[in-house]
Design a protein around this motif. Structure first.
Motif, PDB file in Angstrom:
ATOM      1  N   CYS A 113       2.436   9.095   8.156  1.00  0.00           N
ATOM      2  CA  CYS A 113       3.418   9.313   9.216  1.00  0.00           C
ATOM      3  C   CYS A 113       3.713  10.804   9.270  1.00  0.00           C
ATOM      4  O   CYS A 113       4.107  11.405   8.261  1.00  0.00           O
ATOM      5  CB  CYS A 113       4.700   8.527   8.950  1.00  0.00           C
ATOM      6  N   GLU A 118       0.832  -1.202   0.000  1.00  0.00           N
ATOM      7  CA  GLU A 118       0.000   0.000   0.000  1.00  0.00           C
ATOM      8  C   GLU A 118       0.865   1.250   0.000  1.00  0.00           C
ATOM      9  O   GLU A 118       1.898   1.320   0.668  1.00  0.00           O
ATOM     10  CB  GLU A 118      -0.900  -0.006   1.238  1.00  0.00           C
ATOM     11  N   ASN A 119       0.432   2.247  -0.770  1.00  0.00           N
ATOM     12  CA  ASN A 119       1.145   3.512  -0.800  1.00  0.00           C
ATOM     13  C   ASN A 119       0.927   4.272   0.506  1.00  0.00           C
ATOM     14  O   ASN A 119      -0.024   3.996   1.255  1.00  0.00           O
ATOM     15  CB  ASN A 119       0.687   4.348  -1.996  1.00  0.00           C
ATOM     16  N   CYS A 120       1.798   5.237   0.764  1.00  0.00           N
ATOM     17  CA  CYS A 120       1.759   5.926   2.052  1.00  0.00           C
ATOM     18  C   CYS A 120       2.166   7.381   1.871  1.00  0.00           C
ATOM     19  O   CYS A 120       2.527   7.816   0.769  1.00  0.00           O
ATOM     20  CB  CYS A 120       2.682   5.229   3.052  1.00  0.00           C
ATOM     21  N   VAL A 162       5.679   6.557  -1.984  1.00  0.00           N
ATOM     22  CA  VAL A 162       5.484   7.401  -0.809  1.00  0.00           C
ATOM     23  C   VAL A 162       5.354   8.853  -1.251  1.00  0.00           C
ATOM     24  O   VAL A 162       6.131   9.353  -2.065  1.00  0.00           O
ATOM     25  CB  VAL A 162       6.639   7.246   0.200  1.00  0.00           C
ATOM     26  N   ASP A 184      -2.197   5.179   5.214  1.00  0.00           N
ATOM     27  CA  ASP A 184      -1.005   5.023   6.049  1.00  0.00           C
ATOM     28  C   ASP A 184      -0.219   6.331   6.025  1.00  0.00           C
ATOM     29  O   ASP A 184       0.451   6.658   5.035  1.00  0.00           O
ATOM     30  CB  ASP A 184      -0.130   3.882   5.537  1.00  0.00           C
ATOM     31  N   LEU A 225      -5.013   7.626   0.607  1.00  0.00           N
ATOM     32  CA  LEU A 225      -3.843   7.245   1.397  1.00  0.00           C
ATOM     33  C   LEU A 225      -4.247   7.139   2.862  1.00  0.00           C
ATOM     34  O   LEU A 225      -4.629   8.130   3.495  1.00  0.00           O
ATOM     35  CB  LEU A 225      -2.732   8.291   1.238  1.00  0.00           C
ATOM     36  N   HIS A 227       7.042   0.063   3.974  1.00  0.00           N
ATOM     37  CA  HIS A 227       6.289   0.262   2.735  1.00  0.00           C
ATOM     38  C   HIS A 227       7.174   0.021   1.516  1.00  0.00           C
ATOM     39  O   HIS A 227       6.926   0.580   0.441  1.00  0.00           O
ATOM     40  CB  HIS A 227       5.693   1.674   2.711  1.00  0.00           C
TER      41      HIS A 227
END
Length: 344
Positions: free
Chosen positions: A49, A2-4, A106, A47, A45, A101
């Protein structure tokens, strides 16, 4: 995989002269960081951070409260950049997140750029994947490109050949209007090894993320730019004047949306409406009204003058003149007496 997304939210913002983190300064009553998180979520998106730094506990508490209000999304992770040593250094703090990831893409973006939309994020990702690039810079052509890094393209292929900062640009390069927005799509596996190669050989002694693009180009990796027609995606705020400009732009967009949806605003003086507020057709909003948070108003209402609604649900056919409601609910057809105060 999965992209993040990694959101940079560590800056102090000294020129704001605020006791709070810059990314929590508000545009239409909504923290800039929340605008950015919503854009990432809107682009699919989940995920995320967030790299925190200055007054990090306040940002972390905000993220915790936001997660409680948005149970449909995984809580954003956060990592601490204890010393603010540049954007590439900030991304290094999220290396463990990036490693998880591996194999995906990203998005790196700034936490104080509220006008980067889900549509632009998604369009840039599709272009990034279709072209098989290692990095795609999200670019724009603002009315005034002064102060921004210029996108220099290969004249034959159109690929990004360099990002030249204003201070390093010659007269010819300064005439280029396409600029770096500060948002990028990277292949995670291309970004990770490059981060350790970035040097801080500059006057500020900081590690800059555009150098990651430069290094990838030097290694003959594929670099390109997705140019959006919306020049406002580059806009952020470093002082209160710039924050006021963001509010003015956002206010104009919200008012235009409401009127396009059939809301009657005969005179916009003193009206402020948050970006997440919904108002039904044939409702009239009069001067001096503030509608914010998750407020929803039905159709055929008269709101104002001088009414404040915060996180309030209003049915259809209601009249609210000079009232103040927070977390309240007003039933269909109900009219409140002037100077009524309702709090949940």
């Amino acid at each position: 995989m999965e992209n993040c997304a990694v959101i940079l939210a560590a800056g102090e913002g000294k020129r704001m002269k605020s006791r709070h983190p810059k990314v929590l300064c508000e545009v239409l009553f909504k923290p800039m960081l929340e605008w950015v998180i919503d854009a990432a979520h809107g682009a699919g998106l989940n995920d995320l951070c967030v790299v925190t730094g200055h007054l990090h506990r306040e940002v972390e508490e905000f993220l915790q409260a936001l997660a409680a209000r948005r149970p449909q999304f995984p809580p954003p992770e956060h990592v601490l950049q204890s010393e603010q040593r540049g954007t590439a250094h900030a991304v290094r703090m999220a290396q463990d997140f990036l490693r998880r990831h591996s194999g995906g893409s990203v998005l790196i973006l700034n936490g104080d750029a509220p006008f980067l939309s889900p549509e632009v994020i998604g369009g840039a990702l599709r272009d990034h994947l279709k072209s098989g690039r290692d990095v795609t810079v999200i670019s724009a052509e603002p009315e005034n490109p002064f102060g921004y890094g210029r996108i220099v393209r290969d004249k034959t292929t159109g690929a990004v050949a360099a990002i030249v900062e204003e201070k390093d640009a010659d007269e010819t390069t300064r005439k280029i209007r396409e600029i770096n927005s500060g948002a990028y799509w990277f292949q995670a596996d291309s970004l990770l090894p490059i981060l350790s190669k970035i040097r801080n050989e500059n006057a500020a002694g900081e590690y800059y993320l555009p150098d990651a693009v430069k290094l990838l180009i030097s290694e003959h990796r594929r670099a390109g730019a997705f140019k959006t027609q919306d020049g406002s995606v580059v806009l952020g705020a470093n002082d209160r004047g710039q924050l006021n400009q963001l509010n003015s732009i956002a206010r104009g967009r919200v008012m235009a949306r409401l009127m396009a949806d059939g809301v009657d605003i005969p005179c916009p003086d003193g009206i402020m409406v948050g970006p997440d507020v919904t108002v039904g057709p044939d409702t009239r909003v009069l001067p001096g009204c503030i509608l914010s948070g998750s407020t929803s108003v039905g159709s055929g209402c008269i709101i104002g003058p001088n009414t404040v609604l915060i996180d309030t649900s209003v049915g259809s056919g209601c009249t609210l003149c000079s009232v103040h409601c927070k977390g309240a609910s007003v039933r269909d057809g109900e009219s409140l007496k002037p100077f009524t105060v309702l709090h949940a």
